[in-house]
Design an enzyme around this catalytic site. Structure first.
Site: not given
Length: 642
Positions: A514, A366, A388, A386, A337, A468, A384
């Site tokens: 996200h 992580r 946004h 990912d 992000c 979410k 990911q």
RNA sequence: GCCUCGGUAACUCAGAGGUAGAGUGAUUGACUUGUAAUCAAUUAGCCGGGGGUUCAAAUCCCCCCCGAGGCUCCA
């Protein structure tokens, strides 16, 4: 007499204090035989429950949704009874049924159960079922119940449960000849013989109340069914799941592995696994560009300031990998992000340009507790898919709908047939005020409702930065996997001071979501390997065909064919090893290569190939196939995601 | 991180105080084959790491690392 209303609306008059079972008999003997439990005015009760007033009645048979649950819960009681018979020192604690099917019971014991112990338990359970003894219910006052567990059946765990209840009266159930009775709300099956198939599966440990500070208990798992056939089917499914284990298939098919001693949770994707990932990525990029996403790339590591700004230092520190550089602190990114926020902030966007959609296949790291790791399902290095989306507040619903449409498109392409939506609400540890959370949560639900999608709510399961939507996908053997997640983030926009210029020429805060669709590439790869049991569809097969010469004299032609296929864009190999043709066919079959091509004198003569389709039911060989025809067919299959 | 069980050849596993084993693979040779394993030879190891007990340790004890099934966590 009391009046009973049945689900079909019919009314039935029965004498007061009739049992449900007798009412069922009155309706029909077959119903009485199939009856398991019942619902009186919506409350679950046993068959020997006596009706005292006018009520609505629904009799649950072994076909009802709740019935299997009740059966498994009863099985947990039977198992607990068996364990106490065999190990009088064992203290039963709790024993629920579990989703999607099965049960467990936690026991406080001195010594953990061995495989032999489990066999003993299975034997005893089978005996109790043979005896077909009735389940009996008894009511005790809370005081007497506590007293029972303090003095007679010394069980501090049950006392603890009772001390936390707020009712005055509790119920106990017992079955069979033994003295074992258990605190339970019920309902239960009428008698132990209703279980026609039960298997004690395995034992492991668990903490009392899931708290590592409390006593360690032994958890015994099992599963029960109404008929032996269902049990066999279920055990077959478990076997099948074992065979599909991506950790085993991953090494057999040379797709991926881990070097555990070098870095637990750090997956190594081998060349063939990487081919699959490349295809997944290409598909992803193509679909995202089509849907108006811009693809970006951001660094893996940023200075501490970034993570202070984002709030990760405060809320995610325990999961981050720190890097100390000459007294300066950096962190490896646990999320993509912040980088995307910085890219958005490179210029002043006008309201006319929104929504802005930034996507990235970003690898984040992580730190997880070592016990949480599991093959590629749970890793520390997570790529990911990912993106946004920065948008005007009134674009939120539209954008969520667009994401949902993409989710549907993706999952269909990978052969999934069923997926479920969940909305997760504010967790305990969260940034942002309640008003913001309420607003965002509401927007997610409204978007789902607008496109007529049914969803369930998971209270308190949201990320620390926003509510979410999660999507759970059901695989080929009925297991569920959480893949997509769509998260509203109304915190980073504040923290990174994200703006757009409105019609009024003033700065305004956009909405940011996200989202991921695959979830993460490592896990998705593992899931499709398990879903297809290693037999990837043509378009995802790392090797689509192997050309096998019948003897060495056909090698030259085999090479020519393979080259031609590769030239055309097909992932083809030729096998020139010193083995016999039959061996090579077996080898390619076990490697789950979809097409096996054989060439010999006949093929050279006619300039054709013999194609064995390993995916076809009879594993059939088609002779005299023209090479251009085969190329067209495979390219077509690539294109159609077959 | 916690509980239980494990870690022996590239892989799957046997060996449980007394010379380190099998199958598969890999390599080499012979065979030249028409649709799921040709035959033979060769290759194989700090018995996860460290420390201890013992005349002697893969084997018994202690610590650590890693894995499996759970707990917890989660994409």
């Amino acid at each position: 007499m009391v009046k009973i209303e049945l689900p079909d609306g019919n009314m039935l008059e029965v004498s007061k204090n009739s049992t449900i079972l007798s009412i069922a008999q009155q309706i029909g003997p077959r119903l009485a035989e199939a009856a398991v439990a019942a619902k009186i005015d919506g409350n679950l009760v046993d068959l020997f429950y006596e009706v005292t007033k006018n009520s609505k009645l629904e009799i649950l048979t072994n076909k009802s949704e709740e019935a299997l649950d009740i059966l498994n819960h009863s099985a947990a009681h039977i198992m607990a009874g068996a364990v106490v018979d065999l190990f009088p020192d064992a203290r039963p604690t709790i024993g629920p049924s579990i989703e999607p099917v099965g049960f467990y019971y936690d026991f406080y014991v001195k010594k953990p159960f061995t495989q032999e112990d489990l066999e003993q338990i299975q034997k005893r359970v089978d005996e109790v079922i043979q005896e077909n003894s009735e389940f009996k219910r008894e009511e005790l006052s809370l005081k007497d119940a506590i007293n029972y567990y303090q003095t007679e059946d010394k069980n501090k765990f049950k006392v603890e449960i009772l001390e936390e209840t707020e009712v005055d009266e509790v119920s106990f159930y017992s079955h069979g000849k033994g003295a074992f009775k258990d605190l339970c709300r019920g309902p239960h099956i009428p008698s132990t013989g209703r279980i026609k198939g039960i298997k004690i599966l395995n034992a492991s440990s668990a903490f009392w109340r899931g708290d590592a500070q409390r006593e360690s208990l032994q958890r015994v798992y099992g599963v029960a069914f109404f008929n032996p056939k269902q049990l066999r089917k279920h055990l077959h499914m478990l076997e099948e799941a074992k065979k599909r284990d991506h950790r085993i298939l991953g090494s057999q098919l040379d797709l991926f592995g881990t070097a555990d001693e070098w870095g637990p949770g750090m997956p190594l994707i081998y060349p063939k696994g990487t081919i699959i990932l490349e295809i997944l990525k290409a598909f992803w990029i193509k679909e995202h560009r089509k849907a108006g996403y811009e693809i970006v790339q951001t660094p893996h590591i940023f200075k501490e300031l970034v993570w202070q700004t984002s709030g990760h230092i405060e809320y995610f520190l325990e999961n981050m990998f720190p890097v100390d550089l000459k007294g300066e602190k950096w962190f490896i990114k646990p999320m993509n992000c912040p980088g995307h926020m910085m890219i958005y902030n490179r210029k002043a966007y006008s309201y006319r340009e929104l929504p802005v959609r930034l996507g990235e296949m970003g690898t984040v790291y992580r730190y997880e507790l070592s016990g949480a790791l599991h093959g590629l399902f749970r890793v520390l290095s997570i790529t990911q898919d990912d993106a946004h989306i920065f948008m005007l507040p009134d674009q939120l619903e539209d954008e969520i709908v667009r994401v949902i449409e993409m989710v549907d498109h993706f999952y269909k392409a990978f052969g999934f047939e069923e997926w479920e939506y969940f909305v997760s609400t504010k967790p305990e540890k969260a940034i942002g005020d309640d008003a913001g959370w309420d607003h965002a949560t509401d927007a997610l639900m409204k978007a789902l409702e607008r496109v007529d999608i049914k969803y369930k709510v998971k209270e308190g399961d949201g990320a620390f930065y926003g509510p979410k939507i999660d999507v759970d996908v059901k695989d080929a053997i009925g297991r569920r996997w959480q893949l997509a997640t769509i998260q509203v983030d109304f915190n980073l926009p504040d923290r990174f001071d994200i703006n757009y210029l409105g019609e009024d020429g003033q700065k305004h805060r956009p909405f940011v979501i996200h989202r991921v669709i695959y979830g993460c590439m490592e896990r998705f790869l593992a899931i499709i390997v398990e879903n297809y049991a290693g037999k990837m569809p043509i378009w995802l097969s790392p090797v689509q065909t192997v050309v096998i010469p019948i003897t060495d004299s056909h090698a030259e032609y085999a090479k020519k064919v393979a080259d031609e296929l590769v030239e055309a864009g097909i992932r083809a190999e030729a096998d020139f090893s010193g083995e016999r043709m039959e061996y090579k066919i077996r080898h390619a079959t076990m490697q789950k290569v979809p097409y096996i091509i054989n060439v010999g004198d006949k093929e050279i003569e006619a300039e054709t190939i013999a194609v064995r389709n390993v995916r076809s039911k009879d594993n059939k060989v088609e002779f005299g196939v023209k090479i251009p025809d085969f190329i067209d067919k495979v390219l077509q299959q690539n294109k159609n995601y077959e």
